[in-house]
Design a protein around this motif. Structure first.
Motif, PDB file in Angstrom:
ATOM      1  N   ALA C 270       0.822  -1.214   0.000  1.00 47.63           N
ATOM      2  CA  ALA C 270       0.000   0.000   0.000  1.00 47.63           C
ATOM      3  C   ALA C 270       0.850   1.257   0.000  1.00 47.63           C
ATOM      4  N   ARG C 271       2.012   1.215   0.633  1.00 50.39           N
ATOM      5  CA  ARG C 271       2.793   2.431   0.774  1.00 50.39           C
ATOM      6  C   ARG C 271       4.267   2.128   0.543  1.00 50.39           C
ATOM      7  N   THR C 272       4.928   2.975  -0.205  1.00 49.64           N
ATOM      8  CA  THR C 272       6.369   2.833  -0.380  1.00 49.64           C
ATOM      9  C   THR C 272       7.047   3.318   0.892  1.00 49.64           C
ATOM     10  N   PRO C 273       7.867   2.502   1.537  1.00 46.76           N
ATOM     11  CA  PRO C 273       8.516   2.963   2.770  1.00 46.76           C
ATOM     12  C   PRO C 273       9.361   4.198   2.498  1.00 46.76           C
ATOM     13  N   LYS C 274       9.447   5.062   3.486  1.00 48.55           N
ATOM     14  CA  LYS C 274      10.183   6.311   3.316  1.00 48.55           C
ATOM     15  C   LYS C 274      11.659   6.020   2.988  1.00 48.55           C
ATOM     16  N   GLY C 275      12.174   6.774   2.045  1.00 49.67           N
ATOM     17  CA  GLY C 275      13.574   6.577   1.670  1.00 49.67           C
ATOM     18  C   GLY C 275      13.766   5.502   0.620  1.00 49.67           C
ATOM     19  N   HIS C 276      12.698   4.803   0.253  1.00 53.51           N
ATOM     20  CA  HIS C 276      12.811   3.739  -0.736  1.00 53.51           C
ATOM     21  C   HIS C 276      12.149   4.153  -2.045  1.00 53.51           C
ATOM     22  N   ALA C 277      12.537   3.460  -3.094  1.00 49.66           N
ATOM     23  CA  ALA C 277      11.988   3.756  -4.410  1.00 49.66           C
ATOM     24  C   ALA C 277      10.737   2.923  -4.640  1.00 49.66           C
ATOM     25  N   ARG C 278       9.751   3.523  -5.306  1.00 50.25           N
ATOM     26  CA  ARG C 278       8.577   2.757  -5.714  1.00 50.25           C
ATOM     27  C   ARG C 278       8.957   1.832  -6.869  1.00 50.25           C
ATOM     28  N   GLN C 279       9.691   2.385  -7.819  1.00 42.64           N
ATOM     29  CA  GLN C 279      10.158   1.589  -8.951  1.00 42.64           C
ATOM     30  C   GLN C 279      11.635   1.873  -9.172  1.00 42.64           C
ATOM     31  N   ARG C 280      12.324   0.877  -9.714  1.00 44.35           N
ATOM     32  CA  ARG C 280      13.765   1.002  -9.890  1.00 44.35           C
ATOM     33  C   ARG C 280      14.105   0.609 -11.329  1.00 44.35           C
ATOM     34  N   HIS C 281      14.837   1.487 -11.959  1.00 47.31           N
ATOM     35  CA  HIS C 281      15.262   1.216 -13.330  1.00 47.31           C
ATOM     36  C   HIS C 281      16.661   0.617 -13.306  1.00 47.31           C
ATOM     37  N   TRP C 282      16.794  -0.562 -13.889  1.00 52.49           N
ATOM     38  CA  TRP C 282      18.088  -1.229 -13.920  1.00 52.49           C
ATOM     39  C   TRP C 282      18.719  -1.095 -15.297  1.00 52.49           C
TER      40      TRP C 282
END
Ligand SMILES: [Zn+2]
Lengths: 91, 196, 997
Positions: C270-282
């Motif tokens: 439900a929620r992206t933890p603070k300091g973390h990315a919702r999505q990551r491009h590799w």
């Protein structure tokens, strides 16, 4: 795309900047042959296939390289330091 | 002597930041080097230059691409381009010593003691954080201890030396240092970081 | 209990109930459900409206290929449109909305488009909205009028107008082997490579590895396949050289084995933890790649094939087996191959009812017959589904005799009741990445599918990607691929035994049933079989033209289900084979990627910025900062109530009256050292530097090779072989690159080294009649009188304990000095200068005042050295040495560059007391509405405190020849039209008495 810098090894394209056609020949500095200067500054063969180009490893060792690249496939055949390469401009 | 001001500003606050669920991922700090110089050899004089640096700094610097060395006192040198080396140490007199040691026939030396800012990052998650900023392979086999790399993060030109298995030093142009430190900290938020 | 959920079975966690809403309605599902499976379990069959015709649509697939049910997610304050419901893992509180409907999904006004359906065919927009040839709505104006209405009716989800607050990040990865696809083949490849000591990354687009094994109902050595893959996956996690990336779609295959992937890191919570990315491009640079991307099922095209309830057969199997969801109460299968029979058995086992299996083939094999028996039906062979019934949900299918040889229907159409129709047109390996990597797929007549080509980069295929559709083949080819990447030979070691034995899924070559009614090829873009034939009739026969004309395959699903049927229909229309028709080249991305994920940290407050050593002082002292490239520089130091104009006029006046100080740290500075440094400078500058004495500076001009002015600045000779070059702030990088090019390429024999020292030095310019007095109060270790420090002289000394280098230069035209010190001492020295200047009321000034002072003096900057002007245009001919060649000397005398009528530098004075405007044009005649022909433009303007007038610099045809004449300023953007006088650009103190004094 990766360019295999002879100093740094393979690096991402983003670290390099294109520095133009490496087949051109710079006239003698004192030359007053305008046509030769115009050829040097403006006229490019733009081949479909193998091409010699200058790339600077601007985001790396800063060296200018001569890259032999196939303009149709992006395949890179060879990379050499511009300083040691036997290229037109070096004349 | 007048003390040198840090370019990092008030935003670079000592303390713990980010997600500490798995502990402190990395520690970031500014290394106040007394001397930083760029030494540049004439073609064919690379070895002579590396030897002069080695003698002055009491370390063993191979004149090879990407190689580097560090002395026990923390003087470091690494290759950043063909015939070019970055040499640094805590002693403010070192810059003058190197300039004096390298003769005109060997190469040139340029003082960058004010011009480059050195940031250190170390910790168990250091490779993860750096992978977000640079298209470089930070594995120990590809990037051994003491080795150096010149690379860029967008417009920010960066020279990196690996100082330990989990420790790197970054040399950035001073004017970019504040923005770069911010980017570095942001990249470390998910693993938790401490500014020291 | 949800109406379509089976009592037992599936890999969902029935103990965990999850609540979510769809179009505001509350539903429940289980952990492990996708939004699609949960909606189906709740009996929601109508879940979307189509792109063009607003036709009702339901879930069609179970994976990344979903063309129909794209939803908008409302999450963390953002609307994210166009997400396939099959790709969304549900979580508590998930909110999704259907798209392209108004006012609601069930009652959609746009559905009237269906009535005009015959009119909105291929090329409809091109043809209809070209507009009349004449009149007020001619050409594109007509389109612009209609566009507004069309945009409301057509299209997919609506994007947000707010900025996307999600956090994205980019990561670089290096590995020996990248395995794309975490099915059996990919897992085997990863294990084989890892065991051989390779660094492996395995990317799987779904949340779990296993792929087909999760719903195949097979056993491996007696173990359920999903359990077997879970164990293998667990073993892989124990290698510290293996990185598993679930929820990661590899979407691009670029040159040099560089691949791009998107990891949906926190989309499933439900929620992206603070300091973390919702999505990551590799960005993954792999020495070798294993493509184990599997295969996707193709539909058969037939009239009414888009009715909600029509679904791919393999998808029904997956829903039943993995999610415990039945597609309906009565399911009809329609197929051209055996794989649908396995699906029918899966539905039967899950407790569903099979109403019929319709097979276009006249005969089927024993294995299929046995499966049909198990499913409880006698297959209707030699028949086809020729139509469907129902409106918002499927209620029946029309079955007719069909000749697979001729493709003709015959006899009566028999209606069969059903609420679910499962279709299989055979399987197509997922070749997108191989195609992106630069090779053309090859058609296989037996398998009726495109197979991978010979690799053009370092990749190895495995599993269904190779057209080997059995799990046994996946095991073997996967292991061999992994070994090959590790430089090893194929292994003969025993592989797990798989039960039951696989069928041959080779289909009959039937991909379309032609009958009455709309038959959809591309569901997402509403492209029908008739649209493809229309394109053929109108001459758009090449596949690339077909694609662009009909938009077939150009939707967000990239034609995953429509590509092969579309080609088959075009090939049939042209009377050629599918390989003769060819296929389009796939291009990245394989699946949609958020722009934010590509931009990542390049966006927002992490843009690179440069600050001078005195930045914090400027801000503390009220400077309004302005961007200059990446730098931040003071614009003005406005006091309370002062406008920008008032502030700069005050600052500039203070310089002329007493003394001012400005931060010039941003100027580019390059150390030029070596025995050939002077020679080098003679070649790159138009004027001579080898004659410059140590301890002196000289103004220099550089041209480009084409003879156009490039940059200017002063260069200081600090030692015999040691120069400090300064460049303009804007060109610092370009000049450095230019000089490096000259040394590396043009003159490698010169012994010169270049080092950027821009950041080594802080610079402050002290300007004004009292400038020397200020220095006298604070500089120690050197005198600064006229004799010791004449114009263009350099001295070394100290200010308040810090080493400084002072050069007497003037940009303002006043007596002025540039004081340089180590950057770390910049603020210290600046403050000492401020203190020393106190008795003279020293005034810090910003860019605006700096600009006004230089305009008064007629000094040029980047506004005049604009890449078009020559040295002569700027009246800098005196700097062009005649004694030596230099960069640009070869072409600077070309006739066009020395033409008298070129735009050349002049000064202009406003005659009506009104402001001028940068970029405004100058004309000789006309009015504000109809100005005459432009004779030039304004490059810079200011209010001159010295002249007490609005003045400017301009590039005007003929230049000097116009001095004393009057012309008109035309600035329609700022609604300004007025008279100006053309004068010399040296407005103030033209003889330079003030700066030399
Ligand atoms: Zn390099």
């Amino acid at each position: 795309m990766l360019i295999d810098c002879p100093h740094c090894g393979p690096r991402d394209l983003a670290e390099f900047s294109y520095q133009g056609d490496a087949t051109r020949t710079r006239p003698d500095p004192a030359s007053t042959d305008t046509k030769a200067w115009l050829d040097y500054v403006y006229n490019r063969p733009n081949p479909a296939g193998l091409h010699r180009e200058y790339w600077q490893h601007a985001g790396g060792c800063r060296a200018h390289l001569v890259v032999e690249r196939d303009t149709l496939t992006h395949e890179i055949r060879s990379v050499a330091f511009a300083r040691s390469a036997d290229s037109g401009d070096a004349a | 002597m007048v003390e040198r001001a840090s370019p990092l500003g008030g935003g670079f606050r000592p303390g713990s930041h980010g997600d500490f669920a798995d502990g402190n991922g990395v520690t970031i700090s500014e290394v106040l080097k007394g001397s930083i110089v760029e030494a540049n050899a004439w073609p064919g004089k690379e070895k002579a230059l590396a030897e002069s640096i080695s003698a002055t700094c009491r370390l063993t610097l191979p004149a090879l691409p990407g190689n580097g060395a560090a002395s026990r006192e923390g003087t470091c040198a690494f290759n950043i381009g063909p015939g070019r080396f970055l040499v640094s140490g805590m002693d403010e007199a070192l810059a003058g010593d190197i300039i004096a040691a390298i003769g005109d026939e060997t190469g040139t030396v340029t003082d960058l003691s004010h011009g480059r800012t050195v940031l250190s990052i170390e910790g168990p998650r250091v490779e993860w954080v750096l992978a977000k900023l640079f298209a470089l392979d930070f594995s120990l086999t590809a990037f051994p201890v003491h080795a150096g790399r010149a690379t860029a993060h967008h417009d920010v030109f960066v020279q990196i030396q690996r100082r330990g298995e989990k420790r790197f030093e970054f040399y950035v142009f001073r004017s970019f240092a504040r923005a770069f430190a911010k980017t570095l900290c942001r990249a470390a938020e998910d693993v938790g970081y401490t500014i020291r | 209990m949800s109406p379509r959920r089976t009592r037992t079975g599936g890999l969902i966690d029935r103990a965990r109930t999850i609540r979510f809403t769809f179009d505001g309605e509350s539903y429940t599902g289980h952990a492990g459900d996708t939004l699609a499976s949960a909606l189906l379990a709740n009996g929601v069959s109508l879940a979307g409206r189509s792109f063009k015709y607003h036709r009702p649509r339901g879930v069609f697939s179970a994976g990344i290929d979903e063309p129909n049910v794209l939803v908008t997610l409302l999450r963390e304050g953002v609307r994210e449109p166009n997400i396939p419901a099959t790709q969304i893992e549900i979580y508590d509180g998930l909110r999704a909305e259907s798209q392209n409907r108004f006012p609601s999904l069930a009652w959609d006004l746009g559905a009237v488009n269906q009535l005009g359906g015959r009119l909105i065919g291929a090329g409809f927009y091109y043809k209809t909205f070209m507009g009349p040839v004449i009149g007020p709505l001619k050409g594109t104006r007509f389109w612009m009028m209609c566009e507004h209405f069309i945009r409301c009716a057509a299209g997919l989800g609506r994007a947000d107008y707010e900025a996307d607050p999600s956090r994205y990040e980019r990561v670089n990865a290096f590995c020996d082997v990248l395995v794309v696809g975490g099915g059996i083949a990919g897992l085997m490849a990863a294990e084989a490579a890892a065991k051989a000591g390779k660094r492996v990354i395995l990317a799987e687009q779904e949340p779990q590895t296993g792929g087909f094994a999760r719903w195949s109902d097979e056993t491996l050595d007696g173990k359920p396949a999903h359990q077997w893959v879970a164990e293998l996956t667990e073993r892989l996690t124990r290698f510290d050289t293996v990185r598993l990336l679930p929820r990661t779609a590899v979407w691009g295959y670029y040159d040099g084995n560089t691949l791009a992937a998107l990891e949906r890191v926190h989309d499933h919570v439900a929620r992206t933890p603070k300091g973390h990315a919702r999505q990551r491009h590799w960005t993954i640079r792999a020495r070798d790649v294993v493509l184990a991307t599997g295969a996707l099922e193709r539909p058969i095209v037939f009239p009414g094939n888009d009715r909600p309830g029509v679904m791919l057969a393999g998808a029904t199997r997956r829903y039943a087996t993995e999610f415990g969801v039945l597609p309906g109460n009565r399911t009809i299968f329609f197929t051209n191959n055996d794989s649908a029979y396995e699906a029918a058995v899966a539905i039967k086992r899950a407790g569903g009812h099979i109403a019929a299996i319709v097979d276009v083939r006249p005969r089927i094999g024993d294995a299929a017959t046995a499966l049909a028996t198990e499913a409880g039906v006698v297959p209707l062979t030699g028949r086809a589904v020729a139509g469907t019934k129902g409106s918002r949900a499927l209620s029946g299918a029309l079955v007719q005799a069909f000749d697979a040889e001729t493709g003709r229907l015959s006899g009566e159409a028999r209606p069969l009741e059903c609420d679910s129709l499962a279709v299989s047109g055979g399987w197509q390996p997922v070749l997108h990445l191989a195609s992106q990597a630069g090779a053309k797929p090859v058609w296989d007549e037996d398998k009726q599918a495109f197979l991978p080509p010979e690799p053009a980069q370092r990749w190895t295929g495995a599993g269904a990607f190779l057209g080997k559709f059995s799990s046994a083949d996946a095991l073997a080819s996967g292991r061999d691929a992994g070994l090959k990447c590790a430089g090893k030979r194929p292994s003969r070691a025993r592989l797990p035994e798989i039960a039951p034995e696989a069928l041959n899924p080779a289909p009959a070559p039937v991909l379309e049933i032609r009958g009455r009614g709309k038959a959809f090829v591309d569901f997402q873009h509403d492209v029908t079989a008739d649209d493809v034939r229309l394109a053929h009739r109108e001459g758009f026969v090449s596949v690339e033209h077909l694609k662009r004309y009909t938009t077939l395959g150009m939707a967000t699903d990239q034609g995953k289900t429509s590509n092969v049927p579309g080609l088959a229909i075009m090939a049939a229309a042209r009377g050629i084979t599918i390989p003769e028709a060819g296929t389009t080249r796939f291009r990245p991305p394989y699946s949609p990627v958020a722009i934010g994920a590509l931009a990542a940290e390049r966006y927002g407050d992490l843009k690179p910025e440069r600050f001078t050593p005195m930045h914090d002082w400027h801000v503390e002292h009220g400077a309004e900062m302005t961007p200059a490239g990446l730098w931040h520089r003071p614009l003005v130091y406005a006091s309370a109530g002062e406008t920008v104009e008032q502030a700069y006029i005050r600052e500039a006046a203070a310089v002329r009256r007493s003394v001012g100080i400005v931060d010039v740290s941003t100027l580019g500075k390059i150390a030029v050292k070596g025995p050939d440094a002077a020679t080098f400078l003679d070649r790159v500058y138009t004027n001579t530097f080898s004659t410059l004495k140590v301890g002196k500076a000289r103004y220099g001009l550089m041209l480009r090779e084409d003879g156009i002015a490039f940059d200017d600045g002063t260069t200081w000779r600090l030692g015999e072989t040691d120069f400090l070059m300064t460049t303009t702030t804007a060109n610092a990088g370009a000049v450095m690159q230019h000089l490096e090019y000259c040394l590396d390429v043009l003159w490698p024999d010169l012994r010169v080294h270049l080092t950027s020292v821009t950041d080594q030095w802080a610079g402050a310019a002290i300007a004004g009649p009292q400038a020397r007095a200020v220095l006298e109060r604070c500089v120690t270790g050197t005198k600064v009188d006229n004799e010791t420090l004449p114009f263009m002289g350099i001295v070394h000394g100290q200010i308040d304990g810090a080493l400084v280098m002072i050069c007497r230069l003037s940009f303002s035209g006043e007596r002025a000095y540039e004081v340089y010190c180590g950057a770390g001492h910049g603020q210290h020295v600046w403050e000492a200068l401020m203190e020393a200047g106190e008795p003279f009321d020293i005034t810090p000034y910003g860019m605006e005042a700096l600009g006004a002072l230089r305009i008064e003096k007629g000094h040029v900057t980047g506004a005049e050295i604009d890449g078009r002007t020559t040295a002569r245009d700027l009246y800098l001919d005196w700097m062009l040495s005649k004694k030596k060649p230099f960069i640009g000397s070869g072409l600077m005398d070309r006739p066009a560059l020395i033409d008298r009528n070129r735009l050349r530098l002049v000064g202009i004075v406003s005659l009506d007391g009104q402001k001028l405007g940068g970029g405004a044009h100058l004309v000789e005649r006309g009015s504000s509405d109809e100005p005459g022909e432009s004779i030039g433009h304004v490059t810079a303007y200011c209010y001159s405190p010295a002249l007490q007038k609005y003045i400017g610099l301009a590039l005007v045809r003929g230049g000097k020849a116009r001095h004393g004449t009057r012309v008109l300023l035309s600035d329609p953007l700022r609604r300004r039209f007025g008279q100006v006088e053309v004068v010399s650009h040296h407005f103030f103190d033209p003889d330079g008495e003030r700066m030399h004094g």
